[in-house]
Scaffold this motif. Sequence first.
Motif, PDB file in Angstrom:
ATOM      1  N   CYS A 157       4.229  -9.436  -3.815  1.00 51.96           N
ATOM      2  CA  CYS A 157       2.895  -8.992  -3.390  1.00 51.96           C
ATOM      3  C   CYS A 157       1.824  -9.420  -4.390  1.00 51.96           C
ATOM      4  O   CYS A 157       2.080  -9.455  -5.591  1.00 51.96           O
ATOM      5  N   CYS A 158       0.642  -9.725  -3.882  1.00 48.22           N
ATOM      6  CA  CYS A 158      -0.449 -10.108  -4.781  1.00 48.22           C
ATOM      7  C   CYS A 158      -1.301  -8.899  -5.160  1.00 48.22           C
ATOM      8  O   CYS A 158      -2.198  -9.008  -5.994  1.00 48.22           O
ATOM      9  N   LEU A 159      -1.057  -7.759  -4.531  1.00 50.79           N
ATOM     10  CA  LEU A 159      -1.823  -6.549  -4.825  1.00 50.79           C
ATOM     11  C   LEU A 159      -0.986  -5.315  -4.489  1.00 50.79           C
ATOM     12  O   LEU A 159      -0.258  -5.326  -3.497  1.00 50.79           O
ATOM     13  N   THR A 160      -1.116  -4.275  -5.312  1.00 52.21           N
ATOM     14  CA  THR A 160      -0.552  -2.964  -4.963  1.00 52.21           C
ATOM     15  C   THR A 160      -1.677  -1.942  -5.030  1.00 52.21           C
ATOM     16  O   THR A 160      -2.400  -1.887  -6.022  1.00 52.21           O
ATOM     17  N   VAL A 161      -1.830  -1.163  -3.961  1.00 52.08           N
ATOM     18  CA  VAL A 161      -2.815  -0.075  -3.947  1.00 52.08           C
ATOM     19  C   VAL A 161      -2.043   1.221  -3.718  1.00 52.08           C
ATOM     20  O   VAL A 161      -1.262   1.324  -2.779  1.00 52.08           O
ATOM     21  N   SER A 162      -2.277   2.190  -4.587  1.00 50.49           N
ATOM     22  CA  SER A 162      -1.498   3.416  -4.523  1.00 50.49           C
ATOM     23  C   SER A 162      -2.393   4.620  -4.798  1.00 50.49           C
ATOM     24  O   SER A 162      -3.248   4.565  -5.686  1.00 50.49           O
ATOM     25  N   GLY A 163      -2.203   5.684  -4.024  1.00 44.71           N
ATOM     26  CA  GLY A 163      -2.897   6.933  -4.313  1.00 44.71           C
ATOM     27  C   GLY A 163      -4.324   6.995  -3.793  1.00 44.71           C
ATOM     28  O   GLY A 163      -5.085   7.876  -4.185  1.00 44.71           O
ATOM     29  N   VAL A 172       0.840  -1.208   0.000  1.00 49.56           N
ATOM     30  CA  VAL A 172       0.000   0.000   0.000  1.00 49.56           C
ATOM     31  C   VAL A 172       0.872   1.254   0.000  1.00 49.56           C
ATOM     32  O   VAL A 172       1.884   1.315   0.709  1.00 49.56           O
ATOM     33  N   HIS A 173       0.469   2.232  -0.795  1.00 51.04           N
ATOM     34  CA  HIS A 173       1.061   3.573  -0.731  1.00 51.04           C
ATOM     35  C   HIS A 173      -0.071   4.583  -0.631  1.00 51.04           C
ATOM     36  O   HIS A 173      -1.045   4.500  -1.391  1.00 51.04           O
ATOM     37  N   ILE A 174       0.080   5.512   0.281  1.00 53.50           N
ATOM     38  CA  ILE A 174      -0.956   6.519   0.496  1.00 53.50           C
ATOM     39  C   ILE A 174      -1.003   7.466  -0.704  1.00 53.50           C
ATOM     40  O   ILE A 174      -2.066   7.805  -1.209  1.00 53.50           O
ATOM     41  N   SER A 175       0.177   7.880  -1.158  1.00 55.57           N
ATOM     42  CA  SER A 175       0.249   8.788  -2.311  1.00 55.57           C
ATOM     43  C   SER A 175       0.282   7.971  -3.600  1.00 55.57           C
ATOM     44  O   SER A 175       0.511   6.752  -3.574  1.00 55.57           O
ATOM     45  N   ASP A 176       0.085   8.668  -4.705  1.00 56.50           N
ATOM     46  CA  ASP A 176       0.104   7.992  -6.007  1.00 56.50           C
ATOM     47  C   ASP A 176       1.548   7.981  -6.519  1.00 56.50           C
ATOM     48  O   ASP A 176       1.967   8.886  -7.237  1.00 56.50           O
ATOM     49  N   VAL A 177       2.287   6.950  -6.134  1.00 59.85           N
ATOM     50  CA  VAL A 177       3.726   6.927  -6.444  1.00 59.85           C
ATOM     51  C   VAL A 177       4.003   6.967  -7.947  1.00 59.85           C
ATOM     52  O   VAL A 177       5.013   7.504  -8.375  1.00 59.85           O
ATOM     53  N   ALA A 178       3.093   6.429  -8.738  1.00 62.23           N
ATOM     54  CA  ALA A 178       3.292   6.404 -10.200  1.00 62.23           C
ATOM     55  C   ALA A 178       3.407   7.817 -10.780  1.00 62.23           C
ATOM     56  O   ALA A 178       4.004   8.012 -11.825  1.00 62.23           O
ATOM     57  N   ARG A 179       2.834   8.783 -10.065  1.00 55.31           N
ATOM     58  CA  ARG A 179       2.856  10.171 -10.556  1.00 55.31           C
ATOM     59  C   ARG A 179       3.931  11.009  -9.870  1.00 55.31           C
ATOM     60  O   ARG A 179       3.895  12.234  -9.948  1.00 55.31           O
ATOM     61  N   ARG A 180       4.856  10.351  -9.187  1.00 57.53           N
ATOM     62  CA  ARG A 180       5.878  11.110  -8.455  1.00 57.53           C
ATOM     63  C   ARG A 180       7.266  10.924  -9.092  1.00 57.53           C
ATOM     64  O   ARG A 180       7.355  10.551 -10.250  1.00 57.53           O
ATOM     65  N   GLU A 181       8.313  11.195  -8.332  1.00 58.24           N
ATOM     66  CA  GLU A 181       9.680  11.207  -8.893  1.00 58.24           C
ATOM     67  C   GLU A 181      10.078   9.849  -9.479  1.00 58.24           C
ATOM     68  O   GLU A 181       9.565   8.808  -9.055  1.00 58.24           O
TER      69      GLU A 181
END
Length: 153
Positions: free
Chosen positions: A120-126, A99-108
């Motif tokens: 991991c079987c799941l990634t939740v971001s943003g 899990v990531h609270i922020s949307d890491v795909a849209r960051r640095e």
Amino acid sequence: MKIVIINGPNLNMLGIREPDKYGSGTYDELVEKIRNHCMQNKIQAEFYQSNHEGDLVDRIQQAYYDKADGIVINPGAYTHTSIALLDALKSVSIPTAEVHISDVARREDFRQVSYIRQACCLTVSGKGFDGYIEAVDYLTKMISGRENENKNK
Ligand code: DQA
């Protein structure tokens, strides 16, 4: 059903650190939200936060000896650096959601790598704090589905 919710470095600073990215809720409020959700769904939830990589490895290993059914983990910046956390997750082979609270795909650029993702079987971001709830629900569905499959064999 026992789920361990592990948070890495600087997540104890929620509410203080970069509220534009992580929101205004504190770590205690995050724990409270997940705890309430788990209580309503009869899931045993255990929480752990550390700023230290080795302590996070130790807690993942502990989940194996405690016979945890699932792990929800936000490794903070160790997501992007830690082979040790990946190896720990592979060692215990407990179903794990990242899990990531922020949307890491849209960051640095340096946040675009996740070493743990392959375990991991799941990634939740943003999705803010709701991402943890989504991860708990996904794991519990997956795990109870597996248990039912085994019963029918
Ligand atoms: C984070 C994203 C990471 O890149 C960062 O280092 C964190 C928090 C998140 O929850 O969005 O500490 O994992």
